[in-house]
Design a protein around this motif. Sequence first.
Motif, PDB file in Angstrom:
ATOM      1  N   ALA A 100       0.859  -1.187   0.000  1.00 38.48           N
ATOM      2  CA  ALA A 100       0.000   0.000   0.000  1.00 38.48           C
ATOM      3  C   ALA A 100       0.894   1.235   0.000  1.00 38.48           C
ATOM      4  O   ALA A 100       1.491   1.568   1.027  1.00 38.48           O
ATOM      5  N   PRO A 101       1.035   1.936  -1.126  1.00 41.72           N
ATOM      6  CA  PRO A 101       1.846   3.156  -1.149  1.00 41.72           C
ATOM      7  C   PRO A 101       1.219   4.264  -0.301  1.00 41.72           C
ATOM      8  O   PRO A 101       0.041   4.208   0.063  1.00 41.72           O
ATOM      9  N   GLY A 102       2.015   5.281  -0.014  1.00 40.69           N
ATOM     10  CA  GLY A 102       1.537   6.421   0.757  1.00 40.69           C
ATOM     11  C   GLY A 102       0.930   7.497  -0.121  1.00 40.69           C
ATOM     12  O   GLY A 102       0.674   7.302  -1.302  1.00 40.69           O
ATOM     13  N   GLY A 103       0.720   8.673   0.505  1.00 44.00           N
ATOM     14  CA  GLY A 103       0.139   9.789  -0.210  1.00 44.00           C
ATOM     15  C   GLY A 103      -0.796  10.622   0.638  1.00 44.00           C
ATOM     16  O   GLY A 103      -1.590  11.409   0.114  1.00 44.00           O
ATOM     17  N   GLY A 104      -0.724  10.466   1.964  1.00 49.04           N
ATOM     18  CA  GLY A 104      -1.513  11.311   2.859  1.00 49.04           C
ATOM     19  C   GLY A 104      -3.005  11.129   2.753  1.00 49.04           C
ATOM     20  O   GLY A 104      -3.773  12.006   3.165  1.00 49.04           O
ATOM     21  N   TYR A 105      -3.461  10.000   2.216  1.00 45.44           N
ATOM     22  CA  TYR A 105      -4.869   9.731   1.969  1.00 45.44           C
ATOM     23  C   TYR A 105      -5.493  10.750   1.019  1.00 45.44           C
ATOM     24  O   TYR A 105      -6.724  10.883   0.942  1.00 45.44           O
ATOM     25  N   VAL A 106      -4.634  11.453   0.260  1.00 41.45           N
ATOM     26  CA  VAL A 106      -5.088  12.359  -0.799  1.00 41.45           C
ATOM     27  C   VAL A 106      -4.819  11.744  -2.164  1.00 41.45           C
ATOM     28  O   VAL A 106      -5.543  11.973  -3.129  1.00 41.45           O
ATOM     29  N   ARG A 107      -3.772  10.936  -2.227  1.00 45.62           N
ATOM     30  CA  ARG A 107      -3.339  10.284  -3.461  1.00 45.62           C
ATOM     31  C   ARG A 107      -2.635   8.992  -3.088  1.00 45.62           C
ATOM     32  O   ARG A 107      -2.356   8.732  -1.918  1.00 45.62           O
ATOM     33  N   VAL A 108      -2.298   8.191  -4.101  1.00 46.04           N
ATOM     34  CA  VAL A 108      -1.506   6.972  -3.913  1.00 46.04           C
ATOM     35  C   VAL A 108      -0.259   7.115  -4.770  1.00 46.04           C
ATOM     36  O   VAL A 108      -0.341   7.224  -5.996  1.00 46.04           O
TER      37      VAL A 108
END
Length: 329
Positions: A100-108
């Motif tokens: 599961a990549p990151g992205g601040g729950y705004v993006r992946v």
Amino acid sequence: MIDRRQTLAALGSVMAAAAAGSARAQEPTPPARGTPPDPTEILELWPDGAPGAPATLPVERIEERSKDPALSDRAVSGTHRPRLVVFRPRKPNGSALMVAPGGGYVRVVLDKEGFEIGRWLAERGWTVFVLFYRLPGDGWAAGPDTPLQDSQRAMRLIRSRAQSYGIRRDRVAAMGFSAGGHVCGDLATRYDARVYAPVDAADELSARPDIAAPIYPVQSMRLPVAHGGSRKQLLGANPTPELEAAHSPENNVRATTPPCFLVHAEDDATVPVENSLTLRAALKRAGVPVETHLFTEGGHGFGIRGAAGKPAATWPALFARWAKSHGFG
């Protein structure tokens, strides 16, 4: 299948069509820069569409953010058809990893926290599945449980296809970076929470990872330890203490939580190292095996490329060695 000759301009036209009602068409990913081609095998998570869809589906967009013509840094937002991109090794060693990549729950963030570790481990015999998960701020009915729906379903789907991928059902790991580290930690501690209605036989299988690796994870939802942006996207602007506690993996650790591998840089100014430290403490209290690597420098979001030339560059090899001690690889 993804046509690698697609350009960003073509991507824009496809996305416009999707917004106009072609929601079932696969959005092509802009080709990676200066790397081996992306895999073209994709597993859709939900055969009849993801549960709890908003009245107006978000429009998926994939943005190339890199200024370096030799490196890609793609990020996807507005995911409405969650899926897995599959990295197959030449010779499977029986081990699988969902990332599961990151992205601040705004993006992946696809490349530096997804596809790069996918290639690295596939070269070493692992079958790697990079998760395009839905974002909780896009209006899905499950709210903060939306990413957990996707990660649980992904783990079950991987296990249901074990024979065709040459993997073992008892060697399926989970890894996540930053906000994806929260996806990973939430899955590791709430793998059996009933967050969606079963849709097929795959949902009879366990969603529990056999091992888990939250990497510089967003973990606590309590300020000031919490990453403010992820907290707001996941729980809203003013969550209650009870909601914060319910979605902080440290509070959900139990004896059946899988062994964990934690990595963090102590100079992380985005997601404080206390996220990993408090999770480690909870794991230790529950008697769950945990290996922890703290690096003096590295900042946030280093993945593989950002750690090059620093002591933190050893973390993928450390993970592989640790996983082998648990029967992987």
